[in-house]
Design a protein around this motif. Structure first.
Motif, PDB file in Angstrom:
ATOM      1  N   LYS A  54       0.817  -1.213   0.000  1.00 41.77           N
ATOM      2  CA  LYS A  54       0.000   0.000   0.000  1.00 41.77           C
ATOM      3  C   LYS A  54       0.848   1.260   0.000  1.00 41.77           C
ATOM      4  CE  LYS A  54      -3.843   2.215   2.479  1.00 41.77           C
ATOM      5  NZ  LYS A  54      -4.802   2.096   3.614  1.00 41.77           N
ATOM      6  N   TYR A  55       1.998   1.206   0.671  1.00 46.32           N
ATOM      7  CA  TYR A  55       2.814   2.413   0.843  1.00 46.32           C
ATOM      8  C   TYR A  55       4.211   2.252   0.240  1.00 46.32           C
ATOM      9  CZ  TYR A  55      -0.803   3.838   4.149  1.00 46.32           C
ATOM     10  OH  TYR A  55      -1.993   4.187   4.740  1.00 46.32           O
ATOM     11  N   HIS A 114       7.059   5.114   0.121  1.00 42.03           N
ATOM     12  CA  HIS A 114       6.507   6.181   0.959  1.00 42.03           C
ATOM     13  C   HIS A 114       7.505   6.452   2.084  1.00 42.03           C
ATOM     14  CE1 HIS A 114       3.844   8.387   3.623  1.00 42.03           C
ATOM     15  NE2 HIS A 114       2.817   8.271   2.796  1.00 42.03           N
ATOM     16  N   LYS A 139      -2.030   4.360  12.485  1.00 39.06           N
ATOM     17  CA  LYS A 139      -1.336   3.561  11.482  1.00 39.06           C
ATOM     18  C   LYS A 139      -0.576   2.400  12.120  1.00 39.06           C
ATOM     19  CE  LYS A 139      -2.501   6.203   7.996  1.00 39.06           C
ATOM     20  NZ  LYS A 139      -3.404   5.712   6.925  1.00 39.06           N
ATOM     21  N   ASP A 152       3.977  11.943   2.134  1.00 37.71           N
ATOM     22  CA  ASP A 152       2.566  11.569   2.114  1.00 37.71           C
ATOM     23  C   ASP A 152       1.771  12.409   1.119  1.00 37.71           C
ATOM     24  OD1 ASP A 152       0.463   9.901   3.408  1.00 37.71           O
ATOM     25  OD2 ASP A 152      -0.349  11.851   3.978  1.00 37.71           O
ATOM     26  N   HIS A 160       2.465  10.958  -2.475  1.00 41.96           N
ATOM     27  CA  HIS A 160       2.391   9.515  -2.707  1.00 41.96           C
ATOM     28  C   HIS A 160       0.972   9.091  -3.074  1.00 41.96           C
ATOM     29  CE1 HIS A 160       2.166   5.199  -1.670  1.00 41.96           C
ATOM     30  NE2 HIS A 160       3.441   5.176  -2.041  1.00 41.96           N
ATOM     31  N   TYR A 204      -1.126   5.115  -4.291  1.00 38.26           N
ATOM     32  CA  TYR A 204      -0.927   3.673  -4.437  1.00 38.26           C
ATOM     33  C   TYR A 204      -0.349   3.334  -5.810  1.00 38.26           C
ATOM     34  CZ  TYR A 204      -1.864  -1.284  -4.921  1.00 38.26           C
ATOM     35  OH  TYR A 204      -1.721  -2.631  -5.151  1.00 38.26           O
TER      36      TYR A 204
END
Length: 472
Positions: free
Chosen positions: A208-209, A212, A297, A367, A370, A372
């Motif tokens: 997902k990240y 990042h 998170k 963030d 970014h 997906y």
């Protein structure tokens, strides 16, 4: 500001492990040159690029790529392509998924089990050979170390296929039958001392990240304020102490050891190379070891806490069996037949993950920048099919490194359909598909030496190799 996780890793390895996760924020007073990188939108690399290894710069009227300060940036076989991309170049997730044939998303249990049988049988044959060699080549005799080192290299390389298939189970790409899928994944990963559900969750977060800076889960650089601290300064000190060539080579060896040997256990135990937002994490304990910067998170929220403990049961059973084996037959036999190959498997795992998302001209993002799709399309496919003359390693590893862009966009695609998905993505979106033809050993060596520290430039975090560009 140093990443808290880098400090935890330093405690784990009793060394300056900031080299694993090091990064730099913008330098003060930079007098770099701005150039328009137009690689992503150009149909081909011109002759000047082929000669110099640098992308060409179009005239003002032709400029459509990203504006970049190129000082201190080395180039990989991508020739700066990832740096040239702008937000407008990336398709929407729905658009990208639409070009992939629908049949690519359907796993077939029989086919998956057939590939499992290949990995199981080949690993069993290697193990049987090792067992048969024990009376002749006693691992307690140091003179047999070269033999068992070679055995570990071969057996670990073959058994890496089992890791890849367990990884596929964790993604839901092995079978539509969840019981079969989780049973296979749980057993295989437990045998390899990987907590199945814990890793399933953390790996989904990694997808997902991807790339990042704060929330990435593996191989996240550490942003720092100056060039006089951290691993950037340490690399510079080594170069001053040993000379440019020898110092840089020593640094590369050091980086390679930290990643390929210590990296995987350090990640499981303290979340090494993970982003700072989740604090220090442990894959065998459901709660973070330190207070996360972003508590919403947390790595293992809600029902995942119980799944972490379920994973620990499998690890405890295998660890107990290994302890009993050691008590009965000695540590030498256990290391020869199990420990050595496991170290090789772990090294392959880190090699794949590291090179899939890292190179000297592949950026990371904050963030705000970014997404997906952007993260997935900063994955790099590489020529693992050319590691040996027959493409055997790529086959045994189920093409995990040569079709990884498609996998990172949609991990429900089984490996035996990933080539078709890769071809579709490459044909529809050639301007954003990343493939580096650099031979794997050369690419690894470049990353070991050059991926040390990043700094913020515009909307990207880039690897700083000022003065070393031509050495990489």
């Amino acid at each position: 500001m140093k990443s808290f996780k880098s400090q935890a890793l330093a405690a784990f390895i009793l060394a300056s492990s900031s080299s694993l996760v090091s990064a730099f924020a913008p330098s003060q007073g930079r007098a770099g040159r701005l150039a328009q990188l137009n690689v992503a939108t150009m149909p081909s690399i011109d002759e000047a690029t082929k000669t110099t290894g640098r992308p060409s710069f179009p005239t003002e009227g032709e400029q459509t790529g990203a504006m970049m300060d190129l000082s201190g940036i080395a180039f990989s076989g991508l020739k700066g392509k990832a740096l040239s991309l702008t937000n407008d170049d990336f398709p929407k997730a729905s658009e990208l998924k639409a070009v992939i044939p629908k049949e690519c998303f359907d796993p077939d249990t029989t086919t998956s089990l057939s590939y499992l049988s290949v990995s199981l049988i080949s690993t069993a044959m290697c193990t049987a050979f090792g067992v048969a060699a024990l009376p002749i080549m006693s691992p307690d005799n140091l003179l047999t170390l070269p033999f068992w080192t070679a055995y570990s290299a071969v057996t670990g390389t073959v058994a890496m296929g089992l890791w890849v298939l367990a990884h596929e189970c964790g993604h839901g790409a092995f079978s539509k039958n969840k019981t079969i899928q989780d049973t296979v994944g749980y057993v295989l990963h437990s045998l390899l001392l990987v907590p199945y559900y814990s890793w399933q969750r953390s790996h989904a977060v990694h997808h997902k990240y991807t790339n990042h800076m704060e929330l990435g889960e593996t191989h996240v650089p550490e942003a720092m304020e100056t060039e006089s601290d951290g691993s950037y300064a340490l690399r510079t000190a080594w170069i001053k102490a040993f000379g440019e060539e020898k110092g840089l080579n020593n640094w590369g060896i050091f980086q390679g050891f930290l990643h390929l040997v210590l990296g995987w256990p350090a990640y499981l135990l303290v979340g090494a190379t993970g982003g700072p937002a989740r604090g220090v994490t442990n894959h065998f304990w459901p709660d973070p070891l330190t207070t996360p910067e972003q508590q919403n998170k947390e790595l293992f929220p809600g029902q995942w806490k119980e799944k972490v403990l379920k994973s620990d049961i499998g690890i405890a059973v295998v660890a107990g069996a290994l302890a009993a084996w050691t008590a009965c037959n000695g540590i030498g036999e256990v290391m020869a037949l199990y420990g050595g190959p496991l170290l090789v498997i772990n090294a392959w795992l880190v090699l794949y993950t590291w090179l899939q998302h890292t190179d000297v001209d592949v950026p990371h993002f904050s963030d705000d920048e970014h997404s997906y799709v952007k993260g997935a399309l900063h994955t790099i496919d590489r020529p693992y099919d050319k590691l040996d003359p027959w493409g055997l390693i790529d086959f045994l590893h189920h093409k995990i490194g040569s079709t990884h862009v498609a996998h990172h966009f949609d991990s429900s695609i089984p490996h035996y359909k990933a080539q078709a998905a890769t071809d579709a993505i490459k044909e529809a979106y050639p301007e954003v598909y990343l493939y580096d033809p650099t031979p794997i050993p050369e690419a690894l060596w470049r990353v070991c030496k050059g991926c040390t520290a990043v700094e913020k430039r515009g909307d990207k975090f880039i690897w700083n190799n000022k003065g070393l560009e031509e050495k990489l």
